[in-house]
Design a protein around this motif. Structure first.
Motif, short mmCIF file in Angstrom:
data_model
loop_
_atom_site.label_atom_id
_atom_site.label_comp_id
_atom_site.label_asym_id
_atom_site.label_seq_id
_atom_site.Cartn_x
_atom_site.Cartn_y
_atom_site.Cartn_z
N TYR B 287 0.84 -1.20 0.00
CA TYR B 287 0.00 0.00 0.00
C TYR B 287 0.88 1.26 0.00
O TYR B 287 1.74 1.43 0.86
CB TYR B 287 -0.93 -0.03 1.23
N PRO B 288 0.68 2.14 -0.98
CA PRO B 288 1.58 3.30 -1.13
C PRO B 288 1.20 4.54 -0.31
O PRO B 288 1.91 5.54 -0.36
CB PRO B 288 1.47 3.62 -2.63
N GLY B 289 0.10 4.47 0.43
CA GLY B 289 -0.37 5.67 1.12
C GLY B 289 -1.42 6.35 0.27
O GLY B 289 -1.64 5.99 -0.89
N ASP B 290 -2.12 7.32 0.84
CA ASP B 290 -3.18 7.97 0.06
C ASP B 290 -2.62 9.14 -0.75
O ASP B 290 -1.41 9.35 -0.80
CB ASP B 290 -4.36 8.37 0.97
N LYS B 291 -3.54 9.89 -1.40
CA LYS B 291 -3.08 10.95 -2.30
C LYS B 291 -2.36 12.09 -1.57
O LYS B 291 -1.63 12.87 -2.18
CB LYS B 291 -4.26 11.49 -3.11
N GLN B 292 -2.63 12.21 -0.25
CA GLN B 292 -1.94 13.25 0.52
C GLN B 292 -0.67 12.71 1.17
O GLN B 292 0.00 13.44 1.92
CB GLN B 292 -2.87 13.82 1.61
N GLY B 293 -0.37 11.45 0.95
CA GLY B 293 0.85 10.89 1.52
C GLY B 293 0.64 10.32 2.90
O GLY B 293 1.59 10.06 3.64
N LYS B 294 -0.63 10.12 3.30
CA LYS B 294 -0.90 9.55 4.61
C LYS B 294 -0.89 8.02 4.53
O LYS B 294 -1.49 7.44 3.65
CB LYS B 294 -2.29 10.03 5.06
N GLY B 295 -0.19 7.40 5.49
CA GLY B 295 -0.15 5.94 5.52
C GLY B 295 0.79 5.37 4.48
O GLY B 295 1.54 6.10 3.81
N GLY B 296 0.75 4.05 4.37
CA GLY B 296 1.63 3.39 3.40
C GLY B 296 2.75 2.64 4.11
O GLY B 296 3.05 2.87 5.27
N ILE B 297 3.33 1.71 3.36
CA ILE B 297 4.37 0.85 3.92
C ILE B 297 5.75 1.48 3.75
O ILE B 297 6.04 2.07 2.71
CB ILE B 297 4.34 -0.53 3.19
N TYR B 298 6.57 1.36 4.79
CA TYR B 298 7.99 1.67 4.65
C TYR B 298 8.67 0.37 4.27
O TYR B 298 8.68 -0.58 5.05
CB TYR B 298 8.59 2.16 5.98
#
Lengths: 254, 495
Positions: B287-298
């Motif tokens: 998961y890359p995060g949402d369009k605002q850059g929230k969340g996602g995997i490192y």
């Protein structure tokens, strides 16, 4: 088929087309000639729907529908084809794959089933023979590293594959030697029929030696200032565009 | 060596997105969560947690000692997370992460048929069928959810040829000698910060052993899925190809959509002996995060292979479309004479994703060859960096390297960077490096539009054309999937 009424359009606030009127019927070949900067390519781009241009006045009707309301891909779906003056390159995308995508997208628009690999190949072989085009060219990346002549032949080949109702060929002859012009013209002639139409945009008369137009229009300073038959093209060739300018000056001063 | 940097011009005056950028706005289709009870360790990291993990897995004493050694090393480094990559993120709180989470299954499955139907459905939703009859013929799968492997298909058929393909947990129990011999032989526990962390807490992964002279008849693949909240996934993969053997291996990965970042720190080690070949392909879609850059995997991963034997070959192919941050450098140590290393990569970043990825080719043996083809695609506000090292040692007579790094930019708010490092200590070697940067032009899109192709399809065609050289390296079964994935990751970037 195509009806243009009082079309005015420009780019970045500059008006280029200042009221174009033109009607093209099925089965006809029209040629638009004119000096550099008269608005020939702008007209082609506006008909095809390039978003850089802003239409300020007038309307274009194609097959009874309002063309200016449609996205470029819908216009293509309705049967409009533009042969580009400068075809773009797409590295890594094979010409065959590109054409197959286009053929099937157009079929989808018209509610037809996509062609399977066998049917597509059969169609391609048929048109390759007609256009005298070889397989290696079609396996290469779209237009990448193509010579000027190869690019233009590829445009005409695409036209053959997509079978449009109206084909606009924007300076398809520019930069080609006489043999290449002959090949391209042959292709166009083979595709002429009573059901489709062609709009040739050209700077020189020589293409018209090979594709005989029904009508010739002279575009000058954003307006069609003179229309006639193929003899008009010959007259232009003989006297140059100055004679049009002189005619106009006289008309304006009177 | 000074890095080359290509940064597209920023235009702060104009906040409107260009036509091209508008196409990059699509939804992540694997973002669902499976509601299943999990057996979890409490959050936090200390020696007790490591003992807990080791006990859960019923590991031998040497394995626990190995983990504790790694943990002590990591503890010494703890304040020194690597900072050299071209990525930015707030400090990770390692004490808030859950290091062990296993889906609770009512009974331990003895065969694939006994897997909890809910888990089976999860993988089916992801397009991974564990049912051998329904599987694409020619692909064996190991399915890993959170911290554990839940099943491996085609185990018996492969076993008849002497091929071992199982979870790491099983390998430690059933093939301890092989594991002991090769584990951390390519990536030592002290190699780097995240490798040390992984060694301390890794919970599962795949193990694969191809005996001498055997050509593995099917693709082996591992499918990784993060499901539980606040967990990290730390898997360990070990592949050994004995003399004259061949294997093609593929991994895929997805995760639910969550607002918090989740850490994935894996280690992969490949060992190719004389005349052996390993082909390792990755389709990474965390998961890359949402369009605002929230969340996602490192995604902080250490992957390395060693061409230990003469005439051996290791080839890495990766298609990286997911993760908020990717930090990954699949590398090859070319120790055997006449050995070959390859790295083919497509990395896509969109929205606020960041990727710093590339490879290391270490030429030690004579007549060693390496080839690097990296294609970076940046869209939205993302940053995409290629970082590569080509090292030719003193004794690597006649080493050859060819590197090609191409970047494609969509829009004018993203960045593409190239950091190629070249160290040559032998003057008979030849090292070539080529780099290009290009943009998708509105003209290319209009040309496609005029042929009846809409803008999204046009971008997909252009992107796949750009990445073709790499896509061609993928096994057939996955190439089509990967092509679609590229298109989906960039959906919404053109309008």
């Amino acid at each position: 088929m195509l009806k243009i009424q009082n079309l005015q359009a420009g780019i970045e606030g500059r008006t280029i087309l200042k009221g174009i009127n033109l009607e093209i019927k099925a089965g006809e070949v029209h040629a638009i000639m004119g000096p550099n900067g008269s608005g020939k390519s702008t007209l082609a781009s506006v008909i095809a729907g390039k978003t850089d241009y802003e239409v300020t006045e007038g309307r274009i009707e194609f097959m009874g529908k309002d063309l200016l309301d449609m996205l470029p891909e819908k216009r293509a779906g309705e049967g409009l084809f533009l042969g580009f003056q400068y075809p773009v390159e797409i590295p890594g995308l094979s010409t065959t794959n590109f054409i197959k995508t286009a053929v099937n997208e157009l079929r989808k628009y018209r509610g037809e089933e996509p062609l399977d690999a066998v049917a597509f190949l059969r169609l391609m072989k048929e048109k390759m023979a007609l256009m005298d085009i070889q397989q290696p060219l079609l396996s290469r990346s779209l237009n990448e590293g193509f010579s000027g002549g190869e690019k233009k032949r590829n445009e005409i080949f695409q036209m053959a594959m997509l079978q449009p109702k109206l084909a606009i060929l924007d300076e398809t002859d520019s930069g080609l030697d006489i043999d290449a012009i002959r090949i391209v013209a042959n292709g166009v002639n083979k595709l002429r029929s009573k059901d489709n139409a062609v709009l040739l945009i050209t700077h020189y008369q020589r293409l018209l030696d090979f594709i005989i137009p029904d009508f010739v229009h002279v575009l000058y300073n954003g307006r069609i200032v003179k229309s006639g038959t193929k003899e008009l093209a010959l007259e232009l060739e003989l006297k140059g565009y100055d004679f049009i300018k002189n005619d106009l000056n006289i008309a304006e001063t009177v | 060596m000074k890095p080359e940097i290509y940064q597209s011009p920023k235009n702060d005056m104009n906040d409107e997105l260009s036509t091209i950028e508008k196409t990059v706005l699509s939804d992540y289709k694997y973002g669902f969560v499976t509601d299943i009870e999990a057996d979890e360790a409490p959050p936090g990291l200390n020696e007790d947690i490591i003992r807990f993990i080791s006990a859960k897995k019923n590991e031998p004493e040497w394995m626990l000692e190995w983990r504790l050694k790694a943990f002590r090393h990591w503890s010494r480094l703890a304040a020194e997370e690597p900072k050299w990559a071209n990525i930015e993120y707030p400090p990770i709180s390692y004490q808030d992460i859950i290091y062990y989470s296993a889906p609770k299954q009512k009974v331990k499955p003895n065969s694939l048929e006994e897997i909890d139907p809910e888990l089976r459905r999860t993988f089916e939703k992801l397009g991974i069928s564990l049912d051998e009859q329904k599987r694409l013929s020619g692909v064996a799968v190991d399915a890993v959810i959170d911290s554990v492997s839940i099943g491996t298909s085609f185990k018996e058929q492969l076993g008849e040829m002497g091929i071992i393909f199982c979870s790491m947990t099983d390998a430690i129990q059933e093939h301890p000698d092989l594991v002991r011999k090769y584990l951390s032989s390519v990536v030592p526990i002290t190699d780097n910060y995240f490798a040390a962390l992984n060694s301390a807490v890794f919970t599962d992964g795949s193990f694969c052993y191809i005996p001498k002279g055997v050509r593995c008849p099917m693709e082996l693949s591992t499918y990784f899925r993060i499901n539980a909240e606040n967990t990290g996934q730390f898997e360990r993969t070990l592949i050994i190809a004995e003399q004259g053997s061949y294997v093609s291996y593929l991994e895929g990965c997805t995760a639910p959509m969550r607002d918090e970042h989740q850490l994935h720190a894996a280690v992969v080690e490949l060992i190719a002996l004389d005349d052996a070949e390993i082909k390792y392909s990755t389709v990474q879609n965390w998961y890359p995060g949402d369009k605002q850059g929230k969340g996602g995997i490192y995604n902080f991963v250490t992957k390395r292979g060693i061409c230990k034997g003469n005439n051996s070959k290791i080839s890495w192919t990766q298609v990286e479309t997911g993760s908020a941050i990717t930090w990954k450098y699949p590398s090859v140590i070319l120790k055997g004479d006449n050995s070959t290393g390859e790295f083919y990569s497509v990395a896509v970043t969109n929205n606020y994703q960041q990727a710093d990825t590339g490879t290391k080719m270490q030429h030690l043996g004579k007549n060693t060859k390496s080839r690097i083809v990296s294609k970076g695609i940046s869209a939205g506000f993302s940053n995409n960096s290629y970082r590569g090292l080509v090292h030719v040692a003193k004794n690597a007579v006649n080493a050859r390297n060819y590197s090609q790094c191409d970047s494609l930019l969509l829009g004018d708010k993203c960045g593409a960077h190239t950091f190629p490092y070249i160290e040559v200590k032998n003057n008979t070697s030849v090292v070539e490096h080529e780099a290009t940067t290009s943009k998708i032009g509105e003209d290319q899109i209009f040309y496609c539009n005029q042929r009846g192709i809409d803008s999204e399809t046009a971008v997909a065609l252009i992107i796949n054309g750009f990445a073709r050289e790499v896509m061609n390296q993928l096994p057939m079964e996955f190439a089509v999937e990967a092509q679609k994935l590229l298109a989906v990751s960039l959906e919404g970037s053109v309008g």
